[in-house]
Design a protein around this motif. Structure first.
Motif, PDB file in Angstrom:
ATOM      1  N   LEU A 145       0.222  -7.142   4.418  1.00 33.37           N
ATOM      2  CA  LEU A 145       0.114  -5.702   4.171  1.00 33.37           C
ATOM      3  C   LEU A 145       1.493  -5.358   4.116  1.00 33.37           C
ATOM      4  CD1 LEU A 145      -2.131  -3.639   3.478  1.00 33.37           C
ATOM      5  CD2 LEU A 145      -1.348  -2.424   5.493  1.00 33.37           C
ATOM      6  N   LYS A 204      -1.163   5.453  10.648  1.00 36.40           N
ATOM      7  CA  LYS A 204      -1.663   5.304   9.150  1.00 36.40           C
ATOM      8  C   LYS A 204      -1.646   3.715   9.093  1.00 36.40           C
ATOM      9  CE  LYS A 204      -2.462   8.185   5.756  1.00 36.40           C
ATOM     10  NZ  LYS A 204      -1.815   9.339   5.193  1.00 36.40           N
ATOM     11  N   PRO A 255       1.145   4.429   1.509  1.00 37.55           N
ATOM     12  CA  PRO A 255       0.064   4.969   2.838  1.00 37.55           C
ATOM     13  C   PRO A 255       0.357   6.790   2.649  1.00 37.55           C
ATOM     14  CG  PRO A 255       2.661   4.500   3.440  1.00 37.55           C
ATOM     15  CD  PRO A 255       2.347   4.159   1.915  1.00 37.55           C
ATOM     16  N   VAL A 292       0.688  -1.216  -0.184  1.00 37.39           N
ATOM     17  CA  VAL A 292       0.088  -0.051   0.081  1.00 37.39           C
ATOM     18  C   VAL A 292       0.948   1.144  -0.134  1.00 37.39           C
ATOM     19  CG1 VAL A 292      -0.379  -0.078   2.635  1.00 37.39           C
ATOM     20  CG2 VAL A 292      -1.820   1.244   1.184  1.00 37.39           C
ATOM     21  N   ARG A 298      -9.492  -0.980   8.652  1.00 39.57           N
ATOM     22  CA  ARG A 298     -10.338  -0.714   7.740  1.00 39.57           C
ATOM     23  C   ARG A 298     -10.609  -1.861   6.631  1.00 39.57           C
ATOM     24  NH1 ARG A 298     -12.497   3.546   4.080  1.00 39.57           N
ATOM     25  NH2 ARG A 298     -14.087   2.578   3.018  1.00 39.57           N
ATOM     26  N   LEU A 299      -9.353  -2.339   6.228  1.00 40.69           N
ATOM     27  CA  LEU A 299      -9.254  -3.411   5.343  1.00 40.69           C
ATOM     28  C   LEU A 299      -9.710  -4.861   5.969  1.00 40.69           C
ATOM     29  CD1 LEU A 299      -6.183  -2.731   3.297  1.00 40.69           C
ATOM     30  CD2 LEU A 299      -8.336  -2.087   2.686  1.00 40.69           C
ATOM     31  N   ILE A 313      -5.403   1.695   8.235  1.00 40.24           N
ATOM     32  CA  ILE A 313      -5.581   0.950   7.083  1.00 40.24           C
ATOM     33  C   ILE A 313      -5.715  -0.451   7.237  1.00 40.24           C
ATOM     34  CG2 ILE A 313      -4.311   0.049   5.027  1.00 40.24           C
ATOM     35  CD1 ILE A 313      -2.711   2.519   4.873  1.00 40.24           C
ATOM     36  N   ILE A 361      -7.101   0.425  -3.266  1.00 40.47           N
ATOM     37  CA  ILE A 361      -7.218  -0.900  -2.879  1.00 40.47           C
ATOM     38  C   ILE A 361      -8.954  -1.068  -2.390  1.00 40.47           C
ATOM     39  CG2 ILE A 361      -6.732  -2.502  -0.773  1.00 40.47           C
ATOM     40  CD1 ILE A 361      -4.020  -1.439  -1.082  1.00 40.47           C
ATOM     41  N   SER A 416      -2.421   2.842  -4.091  1.00 40.01           N
ATOM     42  CA  SER A 416      -3.240   3.778  -3.214  1.00 40.01           C
ATOM     43  C   SER A 416      -4.010   2.818  -2.384  1.00 40.01           C
ATOM     44  CB  SER A 416      -3.595   4.890  -3.747  1.00 40.01           C
ATOM     45  OG  SER A 416      -5.069   4.557  -4.325  1.00 40.01           O
ATOM     46  N   TYR A 417      -4.279   3.563  -1.147  1.00 38.71           N
ATOM     47  CA  TYR A 417      -5.275   2.929  -0.208  1.00 38.71           C
ATOM     48  C   TYR A 417      -6.478   2.913  -0.858  1.00 38.71           C
ATOM     49  CZ  TYR A 417      -7.648   3.355   4.332  1.00 38.71           C
ATOM     50  OH  TYR A 417      -8.694   3.104   5.509  1.00 38.71           O
ATOM     51  N   GLU A 418      -6.883   4.096  -1.284  1.00 33.03           N
ATOM     52  CA  GLU A 418      -8.118   4.329  -1.882  1.00 33.03           C
ATOM     53  C   GLU A 418      -8.593   3.405  -2.962  1.00 33.03           C
ATOM     54  OE1 GLU A 418      -6.193   6.883  -1.528  1.00 33.03           O
ATOM     55  OE2 GLU A 418      -7.030   7.793   0.354  1.00 33.03           O
TER      56      GLU A 418
END
Ligand SMILES: Cc1ncc(COP(=O)(O)O)c(C=O)c1O
Length: 386
Positions: A184, A204, A140, A138, A211-212, A208, A166, A162-164
């Motif tokens: 990760l 961060k 970050p 990712v 959320r994931l 991440i 993913i 990017s996190y978005e």
């Protein structure tokens, strides 16, 4: 510093060459592995920093895994006897044949850096009839407060997903049946000296991962990369980087209970153990009055100053005078940027004197080239010097 102790003794070796302090390498490895053990952390050595076989065989003795950036790096690690299950492989542009090789070897994880790469690894795994362990690398979006040439985790960087993206592509990612997404991964940059950056990174990562995992990912490990910096200014003050501080920051701020935590250190393990030893060839003064010291090393042996504007402390180790001069130290390559440093105050240096370019163990030899058909530099190991 080893070269200063050895001085004239080094004159018997053909310059330029890398001088490796094996005792310091062992102390550094002892330090990183004992500090990691206290927290149960796993450390991989970023092989790109230095591929020297003797150095690798010593690193292996301390039980580190390997972090790779190409199929040939994976091959080298395996040839050197590292257990494939301790090898991770990142890189934005893996060729199909490199992916196939990594899968065949059963490495710990392929750290994928784009959605398309995930699809290709899935496709190749399907053709090979296997399920492949991968990690999501990712991006970050963290400022590592380092030289911008070596930051890798800011939003516009080529590294990582990017996190978005993913999040947006999760249905597609989770439909890839031939992948086990077990980790990760991130790596925010190199030569990080402001350690609070690692705290930002942990904060961060916590967000991440949480959320994931709510979206259905199950990570066995979090690999937070490398990046710990070394003291290029005055290496004698800090020959062994402070691994314990980074581990303690991560211990205090990373909230990933029950998951393995991995690191991938390159520079901090081998950087201070190597010096580039070179001979003064010529003195000359430009029409503007600048005194040049022309040495027999160049950007073909150590490219960091020319590539990144990086600083290396340089010292004359055989001078026999107290008078000093201000020099620009240049190499032999046919490039105007082949300059190691300007305005260096050093003892008056003469043809035949030896210079050391310190802290050159990482990203020195591994970035050496044959440009101008230069020979590659040799290596001298402290434990083999008589
Ligand atoms: C993915 C990855 N991990 C680890 C490293 C090692 O970084 P360092 O030498 O700063 O510890 C690098 C360096 O570029 C990298 O790209």
């Amino acid at each position: 510093m080893l070269s200063r102790q050895l001085g004239e003794k080094l004159k018997k070796y053909e310059t330029p060459f890398y001088l490796y302090d094996i005792a310091l390498l062992r102390q550094t490895l002892e330090s990183v592995s004992s500090a990691a053990r206290q927290h149960g952390y796993k450390v991989h050595y970023a092989i790109k920093a230095n591929y020297d076989s003797k150095i690798l065989s010593i690193i292996r003795e301390y039980g580190l895994g390997i972090d790779c950036a190409s199929g040939n790096e994976v091959r080298k690690a395996i040839e050197m006897g590292f257990d494939p299950k301790t090898i991770v492989y990142a890189g934005v542009g893996k060729r199909d044949k490199e992916i196939r090789y990594a899968i065949e070897q059963g490495i710990m994880a392929i750290n994928c850096e784009s959605i398309e790469e995930l699809e290709v690894v899935n496709q190749i795994s399907c053709e090979m009839g296997v399920r492949t362990d991968v990690a999501l690398r990712v991006n970050p979006d963290i400022d590592p407060k380092t030289n911008r040439c070596i930051d890798t985790g800011q939003a516009d960087s080529k590294f990582g997903i990017s996190y978005e993206e993913i999040i947006a592509e999760t249905p597609k990612i989770q439909a890839l049946r031939n992948l086990n997404i077990i980790g990760l991964h991130l790596h925010i940059g190199s030569q990080i000296r402001e350690l609070h950056v690692f705290e930002n990174m942990c904060n961060k990562v916590n967000v991440i991962v949480a959320r994931l995992e709510r979206m259905g990912y199950k990570f066995r490990f979090v690999d937070v990369g490398g990046g710990l910096g070394i003291n290029y200014d005055v290496p004698e003050n800090e020959p062994i980087p402070n691994f314990a501080s980074v581990f303690s920051i991560v211990h205090n701020h990373l909230e990933v209970d029950g998951k393995e935590v991995h690191f991938e250190f390159g520079r901090s393990i081998v950087g201070e153990c190597g010096e580039l030893i070179s001979t003064v060839m010529f003195n000359k003064t430009t029409a503007t009055g600048r005194k040049l010291l022309i040495i027999d090393a160049s950007m073909t042996e150590l490219i960091r100053p020319m590539l990144y504007g990086s600083y290396h402390n340089i010292e004359n180790i055989t001078a026999d005078t107290d008078t000093t001069e201000k020099y620009t130290i240049v190499g032999t390559a046919c490039e105007s940027t082949d300059v190691f440093d300007s305005n260096v105050t050093m003892p008056t240096s003469r043809r035949g004197d030896l210079l050391t370019i310190k802290s050159a163990g990482a990203y020195g030899m591994s970035m050496a080239s044959n440009y101008n058909l230069h020979d590659l530099p040799g290596a001298v190991y402290s434990d083999e010097i008589e």
